[in-house]
Design a protein around this motif. Sequence first.
Motif, PDB file in Angstrom:
ATOM      1  N   ASP A 587      40.302  41.915  47.348  1.00  0.00           N
ATOM      2  CA  ASP A 587      40.289  42.686  48.587  1.00  0.00           C
ATOM      3  C   ASP A 587      39.023  43.523  48.639  1.00  0.00           C
ATOM      4  O   ASP A 587      38.713  44.274  47.722  1.00  0.00           O
ATOM      5  CB  ASP A 587      41.525  43.590  48.642  1.00  0.00           C
ATOM      6  CG  ASP A 587      41.722  44.236  50.009  1.00  0.00           C
ATOM      7  OD1 ASP A 587      40.814  44.087  50.855  1.00  0.00           O
ATOM      8  OD2 ASP A 587      42.756  44.890  50.205  1.00  0.00           O
ATOM      9  N   GLU A 588      38.280  43.388  49.745  1.00  0.00           N
ATOM     10  CA  GLU A 588      37.020  44.111  49.869  1.00  0.00           C
ATOM     11  C   GLU A 588      37.235  45.617  49.912  1.00  0.00           C
ATOM     12  O   GLU A 588      36.361  46.384  49.510  1.00  0.00           O
ATOM     13  CB  GLU A 588      36.288  43.654  51.135  1.00  0.00           C
ATOM     14  CG  GLU A 588      35.884  42.195  51.104  1.00  0.00           C
ATOM     15  CD  GLU A 588      35.167  41.772  52.372  1.00  0.00           C
ATOM     16  OE1 GLU A 588      35.017  42.627  53.281  1.00  0.00           O
ATOM     17  OE2 GLU A 588      34.754  40.609  52.464  1.00  0.00           O
ATOM     18  N   ASP A 589      38.390  46.071  50.438  1.00  0.00           N
ATOM     19  CA  ASP A 589      38.643  47.496  50.551  1.00  0.00           C
ATOM     20  C   ASP A 589      39.168  48.100  49.260  1.00  0.00           C
ATOM     21  O   ASP A 589      39.153  49.324  49.095  1.00  0.00           O
ATOM     22  CB  ASP A 589      39.659  47.758  51.673  1.00  0.00           C
ATOM     23  CG  ASP A 589      39.136  47.261  53.022  1.00  0.00           C
ATOM     24  OD1 ASP A 589      37.910  47.289  53.207  1.00  0.00           O
ATOM     25  OD2 ASP A 589      39.966  46.849  53.869  1.00  0.00           O
ATOM     26  N   ALA A 590      39.646  47.284  48.349  1.00  0.00           N
ATOM     27  CA  ALA A 590      40.197  47.793  47.101  1.00  0.00           C
ATOM     28  C   ALA A 590      39.071  48.103  46.119  1.00  0.00           C
ATOM     29  O   ALA A 590      38.012  47.487  46.148  1.00  0.00           O
ATOM     30  CB  ALA A 590      41.165  46.776  46.487  1.00  0.00           C
ATOM     31  N   PRO A 591      39.278  49.103  45.256  1.00  0.00           N
ATOM     32  CA  PRO A 591      38.243  49.402  44.261  1.00  0.00           C
ATOM     33  C   PRO A 591      38.042  48.246  43.303  1.00  0.00           C
ATOM     34  O   PRO A 591      38.982  47.538  42.952  1.00  0.00           O
ATOM     35  CB  PRO A 591      38.812  50.639  43.537  1.00  0.00           C
ATOM     36  CG  PRO A 591      40.292  50.600  43.788  1.00  0.00           C
ATOM     37  CD  PRO A 591      40.465  49.972  45.142  1.00  0.00           C
ATOM     38  N   ALA A 592      36.795  48.045  42.923  1.00  0.00           N
ATOM     39  CA  ALA A 592      36.459  46.921  42.051  1.00  0.00           C
ATOM     40  C   ALA A 592      37.093  47.119  40.681  1.00  0.00           C
ATOM     41  O   ALA A 592      36.986  48.180  40.076  1.00  0.00           O
ATOM     42  CB  ALA A 592      34.945  46.799  41.921  1.00  0.00           C
ATOM     43  N   ALA A 593      37.764  46.108  40.203  1.00  0.00           N
ATOM     44  CA  ALA A 593      38.418  46.153  38.895  1.00  0.00           C
ATOM     45  C   ALA A 593      37.791  45.104  37.995  1.00  0.00           C
ATOM     46  O   ALA A 593      37.460  44.018  38.455  1.00  0.00           O
ATOM     47  CB  ALA A 593      39.919  45.904  39.026  1.00  0.00           C
ATOM     48  N   PRO A 594      37.620  45.427  36.712  1.00  0.00           N
ATOM     49  CA  PRO A 594      37.030  44.438  35.817  1.00  0.00           C
ATOM     50  C   PRO A 594      37.954  43.242  35.643  1.00  0.00           C
ATOM     51  O   PRO A 594      39.175  43.395  35.589  1.00  0.00           O
ATOM     52  CB  PRO A 594      36.876  45.213  34.497  1.00  0.00           C
ATOM     53  CG  PRO A 594      37.870  46.325  34.586  1.00  0.00           C
ATOM     54  CD  PRO A 594      37.959  46.684  36.046  1.00  0.00           C
ATOM     55  N   PRO A 595      37.397  42.038  35.593  1.00  0.00           N
ATOM     56  CA  PRO A 595      38.241  40.843  35.413  1.00  0.00           C
ATOM     57  C   PRO A 595      38.997  40.910  34.104  1.00  0.00           C
ATOM     58  O   PRO A 595      38.521  41.440  33.104  1.00  0.00           O
ATOM     59  CB  PRO A 595      37.223  39.697  35.429  1.00  0.00           C
ATOM     60  CG  PRO A 595      36.008  40.263  36.101  1.00  0.00           C
ATOM     61  CD  PRO A 595      35.985  41.714  35.752  1.00  0.00           C
ATOM     62  N   GLY A 596      40.214  40.365  34.119  1.00  0.00           N
ATOM     63  CA  GLY A 596      41.035  40.400  32.919  1.00  0.00           C
ATOM     64  C   GLY A 596      40.993  39.139  32.099  1.00  0.00           C
ATOM     65  O   GLY A 596      41.625  39.061  31.047  1.00  0.00           O
ATOM     66  N   LEU A 597      40.269  38.105  32.565  1.00  0.00           N
ATOM     67  CA  LEU A 597      40.208  36.842  31.840  1.00  0.00           C
ATOM     68  C   LEU A 597      39.179  36.913  30.724  1.00  0.00           C
ATOM     69  O   LEU A 597      38.054  37.375  30.919  1.00  0.00           O
ATOM     70  CB  LEU A 597      39.866  35.700  32.796  1.00  0.00           C
ATOM     71  CG  LEU A 597      40.887  35.420  33.903  1.00  0.00           C
ATOM     72  CD1 LEU A 597      40.423  34.259  34.761  1.00  0.00           C
ATOM     73  CD2 LEU A 597      42.259  35.134  33.309  1.00  0.00           C
ATOM     74  N   VAL A 598      39.577  36.436  29.545  1.00  0.00           N
ATOM     75  CA  VAL A 598      38.703  36.405  28.371  1.00  0.00           C
ATOM     76  C   VAL A 598      38.332  34.953  28.097  1.00  0.00           C
ATOM     77  O   VAL A 598      39.212  34.108  27.891  1.00  0.00           O
ATOM     78  CB  VAL A 598      39.406  37.024  27.139  1.00  0.00           C
ATOM     79  CG1 VAL A 598      38.507  36.926  25.917  1.00  0.00           C
ATOM     80  CG2 VAL A 598      39.783  38.472  27.423  1.00  0.00           C
ATOM     81  N   TRP A 599      37.009  34.678  28.080  1.00  0.00           N
ATOM     82  CA  TRP A 599      36.515  33.337  27.843  1.00  0.00           C
ATOM     83  C   TRP A 599      35.962  33.238  26.416  1.00  0.00           C
ATOM     84  O   TRP A 599      35.972  34.213  25.669  1.00  0.00           O
ATOM     85  CB  TRP A 599      35.446  32.969  28.859  1.00  0.00           C
ATOM     86  CG  TRP A 599      35.914  33.143  30.271  1.00  0.00           C
ATOM     87  CD1 TRP A 599      35.874  34.288  31.011  1.00  0.00           C
ATOM     88  CD2 TRP A 599      36.547  32.166  31.087  1.00  0.00           C
ATOM     89  NE1 TRP A 599      36.431  34.085  32.238  1.00  0.00           N
ATOM     90  CE2 TRP A 599      36.851  32.786  32.324  1.00  0.00           C
ATOM     91  CE3 TRP A 599      36.869  30.826  30.905  1.00  0.00           C
ATOM     92  CZ2 TRP A 599      37.467  32.116  33.362  1.00  0.00           C
ATOM     93  CZ3 TRP A 599      37.475  30.152  31.951  1.00  0.00           C
ATOM     94  CH2 TRP A 599      37.769  30.787  33.157  1.00  0.00           C
TER      95      TRP A 599
END
Length: 639
Positions: A587-599
């Motif tokens: 969501d563009e209006d939501a605060p940016a959250a770090p991705p939770g996927l670990v590669w």
Amino acid sequence: MVVCGDDALAERLAAELRVLYRTQVTIVVPAVRPAGTARPDTGGRIRAAALISRVQAAMNRAAPAVADSLAGTAPRVMEAPVLDEEALTEAGVTRADALALVHDDDETNIRAALAARRLNPRLRLVIRLYDRKLGQHLAQLLDQAAALAQPGLDPDALDTSTTVLSDADTAAPALAATAVAGTSKVVQADGLLLRAAERTPPGRGEVADPGLCTLALLSATYNDPAGTEGSDASGQDGPLLLPDDATVTAATGRGTVVLDTVTHAGPHPAPRRLAGRGLPLRSLFSRRLRWSLAGLVLCVLGLALATWATTERHPLSAAYLTLLDLFAIDDPAIGEPASRQVLQLLTGLAGLLLLPVLLAAALEAFGTFRTASALRRPPRGLSGHVVLLGLGKVGSRVLARLHELGIPVVCVEENPEARGIPLARRLRVPTLIGDVRDEGVLEAAKIRRAHALLALTSHDTTNLEAALYARSLKPDLRVSLRLYDDAFATAVYRTLRAAHPRALTRSRSVSTLAAPSFAGAMMGRQILGAIPVERKVLLFAALDVAGHPQLEGRTVTESFRPGAWRVLAIDSTAPGDRRPDLAASPDEDAPAAPPGLVWNLHPGYVLRPSDRVVLAATRHGLAELLAPRPRTDSGAATP
């Protein structure tokens, strides 16, 4: 399984469920005869027979060997004048495991979903909707209704009770990726773009770059202009999906598809704009007018310096005197030195030149503000762009995807009221309104300097005609066609590839790309996307480890089954904070959250029941993972 719809997506979805998952399928199609009539349904029987024939053909294309073993067990087809509770009950919704509503009309799907939820609160719903926001609200509403109807049910069991998908959203990454240089396939997960790239065989002494992992080995005839995509003269039937390291090492001379990069998704920063209008500042005045204004400013500055040097006035006084002369409001320089008189004449001439420039600036500014909401024209000197034909449901989604990737696009649309026109206007994408078959339209789209052509209209002949004409203008143009019929697409692909061996040609069907995602969602898991590998499809899915003995308690290496599935990443987010839909755009209006996927997982990491993994799987592999497990007399699942 119950499938409601009568288009290509419904046919391929029924074939997918029947062939890969071996489920009983009932297809509900709109009735041909008017409701309430008692005449014999001759037309309905003919239509049902034709639909069964098409589904059987789709089953043969999906897996000929399996389809032969299922001969004579085609899905049941029934007609319903109105998709109400009575029709759904007759179709068996009250005892079905899942219902797919894939009509092209959103209102019909919503009405049927509400009725089906009342009939069977435990029913797994898969709904085809184009509107994303409406789909999110509808899924929440239906899940809440299911929870209230079953007070004792664990809320976690409802995570996949309602899934809203769009065939356009599902197919858009694969269609857009064919136009991206260096990237052939794209799937979105947790705000990230998974980019898969085709790699040519390494030369002697070169080392192949495996990327994060190797997803597939291409067929031996893949780069042969005279070969058929998906065939192999050496006896290998098509590409080899999810090979192990030993197979990749031994397969010399064959191209690969590797998971190349993982980058953040999202729109690029917008240019600086005028307040309240969304208008780029640099487009207020034309380039020629800006140069004229700059020349006049330099001329006035030079006259002011000359006045200061010849009259020995203070610099500010000399500048003021020059401006008075410029606007013809100073006294004539009668009786003054000749240098002063000459400068006054030159300044007056500059003032005369300033008047038309100011008038032109005013007219251009007025015209620019008037056309701020109009469609842009392709700018001069544009090159290396993608020409997108068609701004319908699929075209608008592909346009949004290309914009997110920062790819310059020129759109061509015949209908000025098409669904994607407002999006193109908002994104300030150059768009031409006209029939692509008319002479001069593709030339106006700068097709000679374009990088790729995406023909995504709903008419196969229009797409083919545009591709052929574009190839006549630029033989090495990269072309991707949206074609409905698989046999026709194969014939077009082979002919274009043989005629233009140095140019990349792809033929894609939206329903073929979307059907695996809809089928996987009906089986109860979230499908992130599909990547076409020649004529096969590789699926990306988010799966909870709990309840899957093929994954639970095993290391990453032990859980890998060549040709079936491979774990790519683990969601490190706490179970309570995980995003329910990893495939949805942030969501563009939501605060940016770090991705939770670990590669780049450690091979020895042991998968725990609380983990959620992202894996790549073949259709047969995913079907095996999702297949219901038989139980012993004691109630435990059979290992």
